[in-house]
Motif scaffolding. Structure first.
Motif, PDB file in Angstrom:
ATOM      1  N   SER A 124       9.614  -2.314   5.278  1.00 55.31           N
ATOM      2  CA  SER A 124       8.612  -3.526   4.497  1.00 55.31           C
ATOM      3  C   SER A 124       8.262  -4.841   5.085  1.00 55.31           C
ATOM      4  CB  SER A 124       8.250  -3.792   2.725  1.00 55.31           C
ATOM      5  OG  SER A 124       8.999  -4.036   2.529  1.00 55.31           O
ATOM      6  N   ASP A 125       9.151  -4.882   6.107  1.00 55.40           N
ATOM      7  CA  ASP A 125       9.810  -5.765   7.178  1.00 55.40           C
ATOM      8  C   ASP A 125       9.068  -6.696   7.861  1.00 55.40           C
ATOM      9  OD1 ASP A 125      12.445  -5.140   6.052  1.00 55.40           O
ATOM     10  OD2 ASP A 125      13.561  -5.205   7.769  1.00 55.40           O
ATOM     11  N   LEU A 126       7.980  -5.539   8.189  1.00 53.04           N
ATOM     12  CA  LEU A 126       6.781  -6.305   8.875  1.00 53.04           C
ATOM     13  C   LEU A 126       5.890  -6.774   8.355  1.00 53.04           C
ATOM     14  CD1 LEU A 126       5.930  -6.303  12.129  1.00 53.04           C
ATOM     15  CD2 LEU A 126       5.054  -3.966  12.101  1.00 53.04           C
ATOM     16  N   ALA A 127       5.394  -6.252   6.895  1.00 53.39           N
ATOM     17  CA  ALA A 127       4.435  -6.014   6.263  1.00 53.39           C
ATOM     18  C   ALA A 127       5.212  -7.808   5.085  1.00 53.39           C
ATOM     19  CB  ALA A 127       4.119  -4.801   4.795  1.00 53.39           C
ATOM     20  N   GLU A 128       6.209  -7.517   5.202  1.00 58.07           N
ATOM     21  CA  GLU A 128       6.366  -8.727   4.552  1.00 58.07           C
ATOM     22  C   GLU A 128       6.066  -9.997   5.303  1.00 58.07           C
ATOM     23  OE1 GLU A 128      10.657  -8.300   2.481  1.00 58.07           O
ATOM     24  OE2 GLU A 128       9.497  -6.967   1.420  1.00 58.07           O
ATOM     25  N   ARG A 129       6.620  -9.707   6.653  1.00 58.34           N
ATOM     26  CA  ARG A 129       6.246 -11.297   7.503  1.00 58.34           C
ATOM     27  C   ARG A 129       4.761 -11.496   7.863  1.00 58.34           C
ATOM     28  NH1 ARG A 129      10.146 -12.739  10.655  1.00 58.34           N
ATOM     29  NH2 ARG A 129      11.873 -11.961  11.626  1.00 58.34           N
ATOM     30  N   LEU A 130       4.214 -10.310   7.578  1.00 54.62           N
ATOM     31  CA  LEU A 130       2.610 -10.406   7.208  1.00 54.62           C
ATOM     32  C   LEU A 130       1.752 -11.175   5.853  1.00 54.62           C
ATOM     33  CD1 LEU A 130       1.748  -7.469   8.809  1.00 54.62           C
ATOM     34  CD2 LEU A 130       0.930  -9.639   9.653  1.00 54.62           C
ATOM     35  N   GLY A 131       2.859 -11.408   4.767  1.00 55.76           N
ATOM     36  CA  GLY A 131       2.731 -11.631   3.608  1.00 55.76           C
ATOM     37  C   GLY A 131       1.744 -11.311   2.684  1.00 55.76           C
ATOM     38  N   LEU A 132       1.925  -9.403   3.531  1.00 60.83           N
ATOM     39  CA  LEU A 132       1.498  -8.099   1.898  1.00 60.83           C
ATOM     40  C   LEU A 132       2.521  -8.349   1.507  1.00 60.83           C
ATOM     41  CD1 LEU A 132       0.752  -5.891   5.325  1.00 60.83           C
ATOM     42  CD2 LEU A 132      -1.091  -7.475   3.894  1.00 60.83           C
ATOM     43  N   PRO A 133       1.171  -7.583  -0.278  1.00 62.50           N
ATOM     44  CA  PRO A 133       2.319  -7.646  -0.810  1.00 62.50           C
ATOM     45  C   PRO A 133       2.409  -6.229  -0.603  1.00 62.50           C
ATOM     46  CG  PRO A 133      -0.225  -7.896  -1.582  1.00 62.50           C
ATOM     47  CD  PRO A 133      -0.090  -8.099  -0.214  1.00 62.50           C
ATOM     48  N   ALA A 134       4.463  -6.341  -0.719  1.00 61.48           N
ATOM     49  CA  ALA A 134       5.391  -5.154  -0.216  1.00 61.48           C
ATOM     50  C   ALA A 134       7.034  -4.711  -1.455  1.00 61.48           C
ATOM     51  CB  ALA A 134       6.112  -5.343   1.015  1.00 61.48           C
ATOM     52  N   ALA A 135       6.208  -4.891  -3.021  1.00 58.81           N
ATOM     53  CA  ALA A 135       7.190  -4.541  -3.766  1.00 58.81           C
ATOM     54  C   ALA A 135       7.169  -3.469  -4.282  1.00 58.81           C
ATOM     55  CB  ALA A 135       6.937  -5.643  -5.104  1.00 58.81           C
ATOM     56  N   GLY A 136       8.355  -2.982  -4.060  1.00 56.56           N
ATOM     57  CA  GLY A 136       7.705  -1.181  -4.123  1.00 56.56           C
ATOM     58  C   GLY A 136       7.208  -0.847  -2.958  1.00 56.56           C
ATOM     59  N   GLY A 137       6.772  -0.961  -1.987  1.00 51.71           N
ATOM     60  CA  GLY A 137       6.468  -0.520  -1.520  1.00 51.71           C
ATOM     61  C   GLY A 137       4.496  -1.354  -0.734  1.00 51.71           C
ATOM     62  N   ILE A 138       3.998  -1.314  -0.072  1.00 50.48           N
ATOM     63  CA  ILE A 138       3.202  -1.677   0.842  1.00 50.48           C
ATOM     64  C   ILE A 138       1.347  -1.684   0.292  1.00 50.48           C
ATOM     65  CG2 ILE A 138       1.981  -2.440   3.124  1.00 50.48           C
ATOM     66  CD1 ILE A 138       4.475  -1.303   4.355  1.00 50.48           C
ATOM     67  N   ALA A 139       1.282  -2.132  -0.689  1.00 51.19           N
ATOM     68  CA  ALA A 139       0.240  -1.823  -1.702  1.00 51.19           C
ATOM     69  C   ALA A 139      -1.575  -1.264  -0.218  1.00 51.19           C
ATOM     70  CB  ALA A 139      -0.137  -3.228  -2.560  1.00 51.19           C
ATOM     71  N   VAL A 140      -1.782  -0.367  -0.704  1.00 50.92           N
ATOM     72  CA  VAL A 140      -3.080  -0.098  -0.529  1.00 50.92           C
ATOM     73  C   VAL A 140      -4.286   0.283  -1.081  1.00 50.92           C
ATOM     74  CG1 VAL A 140      -2.233   0.858   2.367  1.00 50.92           C
ATOM     75  CG2 VAL A 140      -2.294   2.710   0.052  1.00 50.92           C
ATOM     76  N   ASP A 141      -5.229  -0.015  -0.356  1.00 54.21           N
ATOM     77  CA  ASP A 141      -6.680   0.616  -1.917  1.00 54.21           C
ATOM     78  C   ASP A 141      -6.401   2.508  -1.202  1.00 54.21           C
ATOM     79  OD1 ASP A 141      -7.714   1.358   0.760  1.00 54.21           O
ATOM     80  OD2 ASP A 141      -8.729  -0.446   0.441  1.00 54.21           O
ATOM     81  N   ALA A 142      -7.898   3.254  -2.161  1.00 55.78           N
ATOM     82  CA  ALA A 142      -8.041   4.674  -1.883  1.00 55.78           C
ATOM     83  C   ALA A 142      -8.195   4.976  -0.205  1.00 55.78           C
ATOM     84  CB  ALA A 142      -8.787   5.222  -2.612  1.00 55.78           C
ATOM     85  N   CYS A 143      -8.638   3.796   0.872  1.00 57.64           N
ATOM     86  CA  CYS A 143      -8.890   3.861   1.942  1.00 57.64           C
ATOM     87  C   CYS A 143      -7.886   3.812   3.007  1.00 57.64           C
ATOM     88  CB  CYS A 143      -9.966   3.143   2.292  1.00 57.64           C
ATOM     89  SG  CYS A 143     -12.002   4.258   1.905  1.00 57.64           S
ATOM     90  N   GLY A 144      -6.485   3.458   2.259  1.00 60.88           N
ATOM     91  CA  GLY A 144      -5.375   2.784   3.192  1.00 60.88           C
ATOM     92  C   GLY A 144      -5.374   1.432   3.932  1.00 60.88           C
ATOM     93  N   ARG A 145      -6.328   0.963   3.268  1.00 62.16           N
ATOM     94  CA  ARG A 145      -6.342  -0.509   3.978  1.00 62.16           C
ATOM     95  C   ARG A 145      -5.620  -1.029   3.029  1.00 62.16           C
ATOM     96  NH1 ARG A 145     -12.864   0.170   3.261  1.00 62.16           N
ATOM     97  NH2 ARG A 145     -12.379   0.457   1.452  1.00 62.16           N
ATOM     98  N   THR A 146      -4.683  -2.624   3.552  1.00 60.73           N
ATOM     99  CA  THR A 146      -3.996  -3.499   2.679  1.00 60.73           C
ATOM    100  C   THR A 146      -4.530  -4.840   2.441  1.00 60.73           C
ATOM    101  OG1 THR A 146      -3.484  -4.811   4.781  1.00 60.73           O
ATOM    102  CG2 THR A 146      -2.098  -2.523   4.274  1.00 60.73           C
ATOM    103  N   ALA A 147      -3.801  -5.772   1.967  1.00 58.97           N
ATOM    104  CA  ALA A 147      -5.024  -6.755   1.660  1.00 58.97           C
ATOM    105  C   ALA A 147      -5.346  -8.282   2.980  1.00 58.97           C
ATOM    106  CB  ALA A 147      -3.734  -8.009   0.734  1.00 58.97           C
ATOM    107  N   ALA A 148      -4.399  -7.280   4.093  1.00 57.74           N
ATOM    108  CA  ALA A 148      -5.107  -8.455   5.073  1.00 57.74           C
ATOM    109  C   ALA A 148      -6.352  -7.125   6.597  1.00 57.74           C
ATOM    110  CB  ALA A 148      -3.168  -7.939   6.730  1.00 57.74           C
ATOM    111  N   PRO A 149      -7.313  -8.505   6.299  1.00 63.83           N
ATOM    112  CA  PRO A 149      -7.744  -7.519   6.950  1.00 63.83           C
ATOM    113  C   PRO A 149      -7.485  -6.768   8.502  1.00 63.83           C
ATOM    114  CG  PRO A 149      -8.852  -9.743   7.098  1.00 63.83           C
ATOM    115  CD  PRO A 149      -7.463  -9.656   6.190  1.00 63.83           C
ATOM    116  N   ASP A 150      -7.724  -5.508   8.864  1.00 63.11           N
ATOM    117  CA  ASP A 150      -8.075  -4.230   9.762  1.00 63.11           C
ATOM    118  C   ASP A 150      -6.749  -4.117   9.690  1.00 63.11           C
ATOM    119  OD1 ASP A 150     -10.334  -4.537  11.215  1.00 63.11           O
ATOM    120  OD2 ASP A 150     -10.153  -6.576  11.884  1.00 63.11           O
TER     121      ASP A 150
END
Length: 423
Positions: free
Chosen positions: A263-289
């Motif tokens: 999850s290094d790349l996700a963490e650089r993006l400031g995304l929630p990544a504790a235990g994994g990169i958090a997504v919704d049911a459509c696979g979207r992260t907290a960052a647009p696009d």
């Protein structure tokens, strides 16, 4: 087709009212060229996306499926790597730019640029994080004088296979599926195999006691030794030292104590990544696009009643296909029950859903070579495990996906046809 995706933005006029702006999606970058990345790339083309697709992988290989690493590739010295597609076919057949040996290490979400370790940059309109996982390291064996190995890529599998062919003395740390499949291949080839497990039994996270005992007994019948409730504290050049002071002779230590999300790349993006990169049911992260699929994704599991990472072949494939559809404008929620299988000696064991914190009902005779165990909460089937009963499992997977409810009496009855639950 190129995708004209409606995005809601804030207008500068009329009291900050929202308006819809169509943005053309021309460039998609996939960070990760494993199974999830490869299947997503295929699905993007299958959905008619004609824009640029770039897939960035840290390994020198095109996408391949990982189950072969602990299964077919260890069983025979003549087994070659099975790729999803050969490297040239990604470009020639699908028009996908595949960059191997090019780990994505940074991303600027404002400039919409992904950077690789060798300094190159790749523009994107949408980004898929398919970065997978990496093995959890055993600190007691860092800089060990004895050969220590993890099984995560094809080079690892080839190296382990050389030890299997040489009939080496192999100590396996961790009694999970990967370690046990490796133990199976090694024992069948005449290796001396010892498995060290910190828990009191095998496969405690996903398997009932009955199955743990069945698997252990089958391994013991092929000469595998087990030491439970112990940890590794160090080693010499010829042995492994355990927490009770015992030393086990070894030519190789294979460590299989789980994985952690990359999850290094996700963490650089400031995304929630504790235990994994958090997504919704459509696979979207907290960052647009920016989307995520595969082993690194922290997704909701209805069967478990919580968000989990699903480290299975089926999820890496099917979730990635669903997320790819969402990346090009569809709305496709993914909630398949988790499912995986393991082959060990004459046992084919399949597991779906969640077997924990539920009542267990046996279908068939557990003393036989063919039966299933069904997990229910109330009247809802939330999990199942089959031993050499693939037809039962095929129906149970459909029942769990459909959220069908069955009575205990029906499940316990050997004459009850599981197909009736779906009518």
């Amino acid at each position: 087709m190129l995708v004209h995706d409606p995005l809601i933005t804030r207008s500068a006029t009329h009291q900050g009212a929202k308006r819809t702006v169509a943005r053309t999606i021309e460039n998609i970058v996939i960070a990760g060229a494993g199974q999830a990345g490869g299947r997503a790339a295929e699905a993007l083309r299958a959905r008619g996306f004609r824009g640029s697709i770039t897939m960035l992988g840290d390994e020198p290989h095109p996408p391949y499926e990982r189950p072969q690493l602990s299964k077919a590739m260890l069983q025979s010295p003549y087994t070659a790597i099975t790729y999803i597609k050969q490297a040239r076919d990604w470009n020639e057949a699908l028009g996908i730019r595949l960059e191997t040996g090019a780990a994505a290490v940074d991303c600027d979400p404002d400039q919409r640029i992904v950077s690789t370790a060798d300094g190159r940059t790749f523009p994107f309109d949408r980004l898929l994080l398919a970065t997978g996982t990496r093995p959890r390291r055993l600190s007691a064996l860092q800089d060990a004088p004895l050969e220590v190995q993890y099984l995560r890529n094809v080079e690892d599998a080839f190296q382990l296979r050389r030890h299997v062919e040489a009939r080496s003395r192999i100590v396996i740390v961790g009694g999970g599926v990967i370690g046990l499949e490796a133990a199976c291949a090694a024992a069948k080839n005449g290796c001396r195999v010892t498995v060290i497990e910190t828990e009191a039994r095998l496969l405690a996270r996903a398997f009932p006691d009955l199955i743990s005992d069945l698997v252990a007994d089958r391994h013991r019948s092929h000469g595998v030794e087990f030491l439970f409730g112990m940890t590794v504290t160090g080693c010499t050049s010829r042995s492994v030292r355990l927490s009770n002071g015992t030393e086990i002779a070894a030519d190789l230590v294979l460590v299989g104590i789980g994985v952690v999300p990359s999850s290094d790349l996700a963490e650089r993006l400031g995304l929630p990544a504790a235990g994994g990169i958090a997504v919704d049911a459509c696979g979207r992260t907290a960052a647009p696009d920016i989307f995520c699929a595969g082993d690194a994704a922290l997704q909701w599991s209805r069967c478990h009643g919580r968000a989990i990472r699903v480290e299975t072949w089926a999820n890496a494939q099917n979730q990635a296909i669903a997320v790819a559809a969402n990346m090009v404008g569809e709305v496709k929620e993914y909630d398949d029950p988790p499912w995986f299988w393991t082959d060990q000696y004459d046992l084919n064991i399949q597991v779906t859903g969640d077997m924990r914190d539920a009542d267990h009902i046996a279908r068939g005779n557990p003393d036989s070579a063919k039966f299933s165990i069904v997990a229910i909460r109330g009247s809802e089937v939330v999990g199942a495990l089959s031993v050499n009963a693939a037809k039962d499992m095929a129906m149970l997977r459909r029942i769990i996906a459909a959220r069908a409810k069955l009575s205990r009496a029906d499940l316990e009855s050997p004459s009850y046809d599981l197909r009736a639950a779906l009518k």
